[in-house]
Design a protein around this motif. Structure first.
Motif: not given
Length: 142
Positions: A27-33, A48-51, A54-66
């Motif tokens: 997910v992070h590697e793809d976002a970087m590309a 969650i904004q798709k940007q 790009l962050e290596s340390k995701p917030d709680i919402q992003t972790q919940s989605l993943l």
């Protein structure tokens, strides 16, 4: 439902599980590309904004989605035996099951790490692969 329809559904579900595992692992590697494979509807649902990907340390919402996507993938891996039980050739059966088990191991490692650092690529070590091979092979020895 006919048996062949059950088999088709199982193949599709395991295929989805494999693809979700790829998406989660990269997910992070793809976002970087500038590649984003998580549906916009889910990003909106989790606010969650798709940007953020790009962050290596995701917030709680992003972790919940993943974690949600990981649980979905894990549930779809449950149909692995439906597929492998249809294969008569033992080598083919072991090869397919081993491949699926390697991906499932990647997924469980991602879940265990709780997606705290998206920049670190998760992989299965050679030792883990050997253990998976032995476990898978011993399951099919008769």
């Amino acid at each position: 439902m006919l048996r062949s329809q059950n088999n088709r559904k199982a193949v599709i579900n395991v295929g989805i599980a494999l693809q979700l595992t790829n998406i989660l692992r990269d997910v992070h590697e793809d976002a970087m590309a500038d590649r984003y494979f998580i549906p916009k509807q889910l990003l909106l649902k989790y606010d969650i904004q798709k940007q953020v990907l790009l962050e290596s340390k995701p917030d709680i919402q992003t972790q919940s989605l993943l974690q949600y996507l990981a649980r979905l993938a894990l549930s779809k891996y449950a149909e692995t035996d439906v597929i492998t039980n249809q294969i008569l050739d033992r080598k083919g059966k072991v090869a397919l099951e081993l491949s699926i088990n390697v991906y499932k191991k990647i997924l469980t490692k991602l879940m265990k790490n709780n997606f705290v650092d998206l920049s670190k690529r998760v992989y299965v070590t050679p030792q883990e692969k050997l253990l998976l091979l032995l476990k898978t092979f011993s399951k099919h020895i008769k």
